[in-house]
Design a protein around this motif. Structure first.
Motif, PDB file in Angstrom:
ATOM      1  N   LYS A   1       0.853  -1.199   0.000  1.00 34.72           N
ATOM      2  CA  LYS A   1       0.000   0.000   0.000  1.00 34.72           C
ATOM      3  C   LYS A   1       0.889   1.249   0.000  1.00 34.72           C
ATOM      4  O   LYS A   1       0.597   2.242  -0.640  1.00 34.72           O
ATOM      5  CB  LYS A   1      -0.904   0.016   1.237  1.00 34.72           C
ATOM      6  CG  LYS A   1      -1.784  -1.220   1.389  1.00 34.72           C
ATOM      7  CD  LYS A   1      -3.086  -1.043   0.663  1.00 34.72           C
ATOM      8  CE  LYS A   1      -4.169  -2.062   0.957  1.00 34.72           C
ATOM      9  NZ  LYS A   1      -3.811  -3.422   1.246  1.00 34.72           N
ATOM     10  N   LEU A   2       1.974   1.141   0.731  1.00 36.02           N
ATOM     11  CA  LEU A   2       2.852   2.297   0.893  1.00 36.02           C
ATOM     12  C   LEU A   2       3.844   2.428  -0.272  1.00 36.02           C
ATOM     13  O   LEU A   2       4.216   3.527  -0.659  1.00 36.02           O
ATOM     14  CB  LEU A   2       3.626   2.131   2.208  1.00 36.02           C
ATOM     15  CG  LEU A   2       3.897   3.380   3.025  1.00 36.02           C
ATOM     16  CD1 LEU A   2       2.616   4.112   3.345  1.00 36.02           C
ATOM     17  CD2 LEU A   2       4.615   2.996   4.314  1.00 36.02           C
TER      18      LEU A   2
ATOM     19  N   ARG B   1       1.700   2.621  -4.260  1.00 36.37           N
ATOM     20  CA  ARG B   1       0.712   3.650  -4.588  1.00 36.37           C
ATOM     21  C   ARG B   1       1.312   5.044  -4.496  1.00 36.37           C
ATOM     22  O   ARG B   1       2.062   5.327  -3.569  1.00 36.37           O
ATOM     23  CB  ARG B   1      -0.464   3.554  -3.606  1.00 36.37           C
ATOM     24  CG  ARG B   1      -1.209   2.264  -3.696  1.00 36.37           C
ATOM     25  CD  ARG B   1      -2.234   2.196  -2.587  1.00 36.37           C
ATOM     26  NE  ARG B   1      -3.168   1.102  -2.847  1.00 36.37           N
ATOM     27  CZ  ARG B   1      -4.209   0.844  -2.083  1.00 36.37           C
ATOM     28  NH1 ARG B   1      -4.461   1.592  -1.033  1.00 36.37           N
ATOM     29  NH2 ARG B   1      -4.998  -0.151  -2.379  1.00 36.37           N
ATOM     30  N   PRO B   2       0.943   5.899  -5.436  1.00 36.13           N
ATOM     31  CA  PRO B   2       1.419   7.282  -5.346  1.00 36.13           C
ATOM     32  C   PRO B   2       0.858   7.961  -4.100  1.00 36.13           C
ATOM     33  O   PRO B   2      -0.227   7.621  -3.635  1.00 36.13           O
ATOM     34  CB  PRO B   2       0.882   7.941  -6.613  1.00 36.13           C
ATOM     35  CG  PRO B   2      -0.206   7.054  -7.096  1.00 36.13           C
ATOM     36  CD  PRO B   2       0.066   5.674  -6.577  1.00 36.13           C
ATOM     37  N   GLY B   3       1.599   8.910  -3.567  1.00 30.76           N
ATOM     38  CA  GLY B   3       1.140   9.577  -2.359  1.00 30.76           C
ATOM     39  C   GLY B   3       1.273  11.084  -2.474  1.00 30.76           C
ATOM     40  O   GLY B   3       1.872  11.597  -3.427  1.00 30.76           O
ATOM     41  N   HIS B   4       0.718  11.777  -1.506  1.00 32.40           N
ATOM     42  CA  HIS B   4       0.743  13.247  -1.543  1.00 32.40           C
ATOM     43  C   HIS B   4       1.737  13.846  -0.568  1.00 32.40           C
ATOM     44  O   HIS B   4       2.227  14.940  -0.779  1.00 32.40           O
ATOM     45  CB  HIS B   4      -0.663  13.795  -1.270  1.00 32.40           C
ATOM     46  CG  HIS B   4      -1.603  13.529  -2.381  1.00 32.40           C
ATOM     47  ND1 HIS B   4      -2.088  14.526  -3.199  1.00 32.40           N
ATOM     48  CD2 HIS B   4      -2.118  12.368  -2.857  1.00 32.40           C
ATOM     49  CE1 HIS B   4      -2.883  13.989  -4.109  1.00 32.40           C
ATOM     50  NE2 HIS B   4      -2.925  12.682  -3.919  1.00 32.40           N
ATOM     51  N   LEU B   5       1.990  13.116   0.509  1.00 32.30           N
ATOM     52  CA  LEU B   5       2.920  13.641   1.510  1.00 32.30           C
ATOM     53  C   LEU B   5       4.127  12.706   1.545  1.00 32.30           C
ATOM     54  O   LEU B   5       4.320  11.942   2.470  1.00 32.30           O
ATOM     55  CB  LEU B   5       2.235  13.708   2.878  1.00 32.30           C
ATOM     56  CG  LEU B   5       0.956  14.557   2.910  1.00 32.30           C
ATOM     57  CD1 LEU B   5       0.167  14.322   4.191  1.00 32.30           C
ATOM     58  CD2 LEU B   5       1.293  16.036   2.776  1.00 32.30           C
TER      59      LEU B   5
ATOM     60  N   GLY C   1      -9.682   2.407   0.076  1.00 29.89           N
ATOM     61  CA  GLY C   1      -8.374   2.057  -0.489  1.00 29.89           C
ATOM     62  C   GLY C   1      -7.914   0.665  -0.131  1.00 29.89           C
ATOM     63  O   GLY C   1      -6.775   0.299  -0.378  1.00 29.89           O
TER      64      GLY C   1
ATOM     65  N   MET D   1      -9.810   3.881  -6.116  1.00 28.08           N
ATOM     66  CA  MET D   1      -9.195   4.900  -5.269  1.00 28.08           C
ATOM     67  C   MET D   1      -9.917   6.248  -5.309  1.00 28.08           C
ATOM     68  O   MET D   1     -10.242   6.800  -4.259  1.00 28.08           O
ATOM     69  CB  MET D   1      -7.735   5.061  -5.683  1.00 28.08           C
ATOM     70  CG  MET D   1      -6.866   5.604  -4.601  1.00 28.08           C
ATOM     71  SD  MET D   1      -6.921   4.643  -3.105  1.00 28.08           S
ATOM     72  CE  MET D   1      -5.320   3.962  -3.097  1.00 28.08           C
TER      73      MET D   1
ATOM     74  N   SER E   1      -6.318  11.808   0.958  1.00 24.58           N
ATOM     75  CA  SER E   1      -5.750  10.892  -0.034  1.00 24.58           C
ATOM     76  C   SER E   1      -4.786   9.911   0.616  1.00 24.58           C
ATOM     77  O   SER E   1      -4.775   8.724   0.295  1.00 24.58           O
ATOM     78  CB  SER E   1      -4.987  11.657  -1.118  1.00 24.58           C
ATOM     79  OG  SER E   1      -5.818  12.602  -1.702  1.00 24.58           O
ATOM     80  N   GLU E   2      -3.962  10.428   1.523  1.00 20.88           N
ATOM     81  CA  GLU E   2      -3.015   9.560   2.214  1.00 20.88           C
ATOM     82  C   GLU E   2      -3.755   8.459   2.970  1.00 20.88           C
ATOM     83  O   GLU E   2      -3.360   7.303   2.965  1.00 20.88           O
ATOM     84  CB  GLU E   2      -2.147  10.354   3.197  1.00 20.88           C
ATOM     85  CG  GLU E   2      -1.010  11.123   2.559  1.00 20.88           C
ATOM     86  CD  GLU E   2       0.056  10.226   1.947  1.00 20.88           C
ATOM     87  OE1 GLU E   2       0.110  10.170   0.697  1.00 20.88           O
ATOM     88  OE2 GLU E   2       0.811   9.568   2.677  1.00 20.88           O
TER      89      GLU E   2
ATOM     90  N   ARG F   1      -4.721   5.908   0.632  1.00 17.83           N
ATOM     91  CA  ARG F   1      -3.541   5.169   0.200  1.00 17.83           C
ATOM     92  C   ARG F   1      -3.170   4.091   1.236  1.00 17.83           C
ATOM     93  O   ARG F   1      -2.793   2.983   0.879  1.00 17.83           O
ATOM     94  CB  ARG F   1      -2.379   6.161   0.045  1.00 17.83           C
ATOM     95  CG  ARG F   1      -1.035   5.545  -0.268  1.00 17.83           C
ATOM     96  CD  ARG F   1       0.031   6.642  -0.259  1.00 17.83           C
ATOM     97  NE  ARG F   1       1.368   6.129  -0.421  1.00 17.83           N
ATOM     98  CZ  ARG F   1       2.433   6.571   0.249  1.00 17.83           C
ATOM     99  NH1 ARG F   1       2.296   7.556   1.123  1.00 17.83           N
ATOM    100  NH2 ARG F   1       3.616   6.063   0.050  1.00 17.83           N
TER     101      ARG F   1
ATOM    102  N   GLY G   1      -5.054   2.314   2.982  1.00 18.01           N
ATOM    103  CA  GLY G   1      -5.896   1.139   2.747  1.00 18.01           C
ATOM    104  C   GLY G   1      -5.967   0.166   3.916  1.00 18.01           C
ATOM    105  O   GLY G   1      -5.932  -1.038   3.720  1.00 18.01           O
TER     106      GLY G   1
END
Lengths: 445, 523
Positions: free
Chosen positions: A12-13, A16-20, B432, B438, B469-470, B473, B475
């Motif tokens: 998951k980490l 997947r693209p992330g924002h922070l 997620g 997503m 969003s994080e 992500r 999930g």
């Protein structure tokens, strides 16, 4: 199906693209696979933090780990160093820890090194992408810090070259308190930049011990530091010998009775003499987990990194604080290095003498290495003999006639009354070597 | 020396043999043994907790091998509770380890009385409705409860019980109880017999600072109508006065006196904190009052009678430059006064016990002694029922957190951790959790989170898109390192609650694994 994978949660980490996230984060299966295949992490110490770190890193996608520790397992380790069992007592920590983690986490390879950190060559350390420290001594941290910083190169404008930077993640605990920090040499403060965070231990004045003892600790230190030598002429005190400890305890009790001082116990005697730091599993777990998370972030960019010093205190409630310390630009260890300007005719012997008098170094009995080659080694005798003939050759020749370069020296440095072994980075520049000397060094001190 | 004493040496130096004995009597129940629960227990089993009962209804899957150290290839398809339990047993054979193969939410529903046998329940990875039910059960049965959850790079730990009282709070820094500004007759007499103008320089530099300060204070009183230095100028003047009495520059005792002069300037009598405790409504005793509150009631009587406004004297003094003789004598004077104060409090405790119809010896001498020694450091922690916090959180605090940059990520996670449970309730999966939906999950989660905030009368705009969003992500991933962190915190708090030493955390601890700016939220 994703759920049938061992990396179900980590994916998951990492996929997947992330924002922070970190600036270089490139999510995808390649990142996960590269992390397993190419990232090499060295864990220093296989004790309370080290055991946790190996487990945490092995379950954070790392598959190539090394661990170095010179100690053997003791009974007092078993309340927190969860990879060890009673039947392991006496075995090397690094070996047992590596074996236990490999048994449980398949696909992970851990190479143990049962030795002192000083016994390894610089090249050994240069092979790792990240060094994680789980140590309990200031001296050992200082040493590894100097090793990691020695790889850092600076460009002609004194800016650090990022590609030569060796990141470190450092943890430490004491009782219900601990710290975790990220050291990016050249970019964030190194251990030496903030050495004041570790004030030297206060020792009792000898006259107090000898003349005006007031506390149980005074009586114990009297027995340990004064009485032992008086009675056992020449025999060194061994804190790991139970008979020696018993003797000190008995002597301390006698002294305490003489002065009417309460509180000498066997446990306190051990604590004072061995300077025992209380330690528990939960604090080690917290600090190691923070260090492992940061290691994963540095290696993958999957989130922002800790900037740059975390403290945890669980004594009264729960206090977690992040402090952003700043670099000491003049730092002898992570800075651009001490510039030493020499005539090209200077011999290695003369160079070693110069280091002793150099005001910023005061380094005696120096051993000198250049690009991993030993130019002169003070010890062991075999190496000393092998390198002795270099002493009368010009350093300029030994360095392949380059106009300037980094040289590493180890020796004894004096800070006030304290003598410590230290490793220093020098920028050696030769005067009058035409055309090659950079402007910045040519005008230097 | 006995084996366990050596094995536990490093922790005995923290909570002592008494703390260890309590720990070894404690029985703990763990709900869900994923990495968060397993790691919590590992830390407690190593320390020698009495017994553990692991409750989990799931079977080990391949995915569990990637985040839980306590299961391995051979565990696949087997009961997770059984596998985790057998690994934990391997760590410490002194611990009694049991497992129950049942889903915690079902157990909470079907067998609430199951929980009353435990000292402490650690409930991990529970959804909101199960948390609320379990909280009620545990409060009713007087069982301590800790909630812990790991979720991606966030998570929380929250203690829940009506009241936790601590005698041995063991703070790191606490001003010594020296009574410099209010010496009792014996101490005054001792001080009077020491001559500050003694000619022998060796004697002069071995007068303890306690004596110097009390004597100099008396000198000051004569010139200032019996008032202590109070303004900055006066304090400075007092320190100058001390300095002027040094006969040489190397007199450590005078330097210590100057450094310790703030202890003299401190106001007399009990602190605000102690005042608040003795004025708590619980000092109105009834037959079921706890021992702690009986002793607080005795303390209250002591303060307004024998104590003359002060708490019982602690009785120990810090190390200070002194001749051995002066120091040991001074120690004896402090100890004697502490002993006398203890006797008064003991008498009062015993008669209070009698008054409320209890056996007057039901509180041990040792306990009362410890209470007296720590009277200035007593701590009380109270925790709201979790349902109350969820339904009506402290709004002014919440508003403050939402607009405070230091808290915005933590409070964002707090709301989102609640929102993911609503999401799961509505859509049967976490946002997620599966690849592919997503974008839809993000907007759905956003709706849920805004809904929670607007139900509470707050503006949702403060939640950033990035954070939402994080959260998607993540999930619902339970990452090992995050679980180890949360498990470490949960275990630490469990130790404090069980040993009744040190001070447990208050509020909800929200873990922020992005930049580690975690926070405690008092909602």
């Amino acid at each position: 199906m994703a759920t049938a994978s061992r990396t179900r949660d980590l994916d998951k980490l990492l996929l997947r693209p992330g924002h922070l996230v970190g600036p270089n984060f490139e999510p995808g299966p390649e990142l996960r696979d590269d992390l397993g295949e190419y990232a090499r992490v060295l864990v220093i110490g296989a004790g309370g933090l080290g055991c946790e770190l190996l487990k945490d890193l092995a379950l954070s996608g790392f598959k190539n780990l090394d661990v170095i520790d010179m100690d053997r397992i003791e009974v007092t380790n078993l309340n927190r160093q969860f990879l060890f069992r009673l039947e392991d007592v006496g075995k090397p920590k690094a070996e047992v820890a590596a074996k236990r983690v490999m048994e449980r986490v398949s696909g992970v390879n851990i190479v143990p090194h049962f030795c002192r950190i000083e016994e390894k060559e610089l090249e050994f350390y240069s092979d790792f992408g990240i060094i994680v420290l789980g140590l309990d001594s200031v001296e050992a941290r200082s040493y590894i810090n100097a090793v990691a910083c020695s790889f850092l190169e600076y460009d002609s404008d004194d800016n650090p070259r990022e590609e030569t930077m060796k990141p470190m993640v450092d943890g430490g605990t004491e009782g219900f308190k601990g710290h975790a920090r990220v050291i990016l040499p050249g970019f964030t403060p190194c251990f030496e930049c903030t050495i004041w965070l570790f004030p030297p231990q206060v020792k009792f004045p000898l006259c107090t011990l000898a003349e005006t003892p007031r506390t149980a600790a005074h009586c114990i230190e009297y027995a340990h530091l004064i009485k032992w030598d008086e009675v056992h002429s020449g025999k060194a005190f061994d804190p790991d010998d139970p008979e020696h400890m018993q003797w000190v305890y008995t002597a301390a009790v006698k002294r305490a009775e003489l002065f009417g001082i309460p509180g000498v116990t066997y446990s306190l005697t051990q604590g004072v003499v061995k300077n025992i730091i209380p330690a528990i599993a939960s604090t080690n777990a917290i600090i190691s987990a923070a260090c492992a998370m940061e290691t994963l972030k540095i290696a993958s960019g999957c989130s922002k990194t800790l900037s740059n010093y975390l403290t945890y205190n669980g004594v009264e409630g729960l206090h977690i604080k992040v402090t952003e310390f700043v670099r000491d630009k003049e730092c002898l260890v992570c800075g651009p290095g001490v510039l030493v300007e020499l005539e090209s005719s200077i011999t290695l012997r003369k160079f070693i003498n110069i280091l002793e008098e150099h005001p910023n170094l005061l380094l005696s009995k120096a051993s000198v290495t250049y690009k991993g080659t030993n130019l002169y080694m003070q010890a062991p005798p075999v190496l000393e003999e092998m390198t002795r003939s270099n002493l009368d050759l010009p350093l300029f020749d030994l360095m392949g006639k380059v106009s300037k370069d980094i040289v590493h020296v180890t020796g004894v440095s004096c800070k006030g009354d304290r003598k410590t072994s230290s490793l220093k980075k020098l920028r050696v520049a030769f005067k009058g070597v035409v055309g090659v000397v950079d402007m910045d060094t040519a005008g230097g001190a | 020396m006995a084996e366990p004493k050596v094995k536990y040496d490093r922790q005995l130096r923290i909570w002592g043999e008494q703390g260890q004995a309590v720990l070894e009597k404690a029985s703990l129940c763990l709900l869900n043994c994923g990495p968060t629960g397993s790691e919590t227990l590992k830390n407690l089993v190593l320390g020698g907790i009495g017994s553990i009962t692991v409750v989990d209804g799931s079977k080990v899957e391949v995915g569990d091998l990637g985040n839980n150290f306590m299961v391995d290839e051979s565990s696949i398809g087997q009961s997770k509770a059984k596998c985790v339990c057998s690994f934990l047993q391997e760590l410490n054979d002194a611990v009694k380890a049991k497992f129950v193969e049942e889903s915690p939410p079902k157990l909470i529903e079907s067998n609430p009385s199951f929980f009353s046998q435990f000292t402490l329940v650690v409930a991990t990875q529970l959804a909101e409705d199960s948390m609320i039910k379990l909280d009620k059960i545990c409060r009713e049965a007087n069982v301590m409860l800790i909630f812990a959850r790991s979720y991606g790079l966030t998570g929380f730990v929250r203690i829940s019980l009506k009241e936790h009282t601590v005698i041995e709070s063991k703070p790191d820094h606490f001003v010594d109880d020296l009574r410099l500004n209010n010496p009792w007759p014996e101490l005054r007499r001792f001080v009077e017999n020491i001559d500050l103008t003694v000619a022998d320089p060796v004697e002069h530099k071995h007068i303890p600072y306690v004596v110097i300060l009390i004597k100099m204070a008396e000198e000051w009183f004569k010139l200032h109508n019996g008032q202590l230095p109070s303004t900055r100028e006066e304090k400075k003047e007092f320190k100058e006065l001390l300095k002027s009495r040094m006969v040489s520059l190397d007199e450590d005792n005078y330097k210590e006196a100057i450094d310790a002069s703030f202890k003299l300037f401190a106001p007399r009598g009990i602190s605000q904190d102690v005042r608040q405790i003795i004025n708590d409504s619980s000092v109105e005793l009834h037959s079921n009052s706890s021992d702690f509150w009986v002793m607080v009631a005795a303390l209250k009587e002591f303060v307004s009678n024998e104590g003359g406004g002060e708490a019982p004297l602690e009785g120990s003094i810090p190390d200070m430059t002194s001749s051995t003789e002066h120091y040991v004598n001074l120690q004896k004077i402090y100890q004697a006064k502490a002993e006398a104060d203890f006797h008064s409090v003991e008498q009062r405790t015993r008669s209070l016990l009698k008054k409320i119809g209890r056996n007057s010896t039901s509180i041990s001498k040792q306990t009362i002694k410890s209470f007296c020694r720590n009277a200035r450091k007593l701590k009380i922690s109270r925790y709201r029922p979790i349902e109350e916090e969820f339904k009506s959180p402290n709004l002014s605090e919440l508003q403050k957190y939402l607009t405070d940059e230091d808290y915005s990520v933590a409070v964002g996670f707090y709301i989102l951790l609640r929102a993911v449970d609503r999401f799961a309730f509505n859509y049967n999966s976490y946002p997620g959790e599966f690849d592919g939906a997503m974008d839809e999950d993000i907007s759905r989660l956003k709706m849920m989170a805004y809904g929670i905030l607007s139900d509470l009368g707050c503006n949702g705009q403060t939640l950033t898109e990035d954070l939402i969003s994080e959260m998607c992500r993540f999930g619902a991933a339970e990452l090992h390192a995050v679980a180890a962190f949360i498990g470490g915190v949960a275990a630490q708090e469990a130790i404090k609650l069980i040993t009744k030493q040190f001070v447990p955390m208050c509020g909800s601890f929200i873990f922020n694994g992005i930049d580690h700016r975690s926070q405690l939220l008092m909602l």
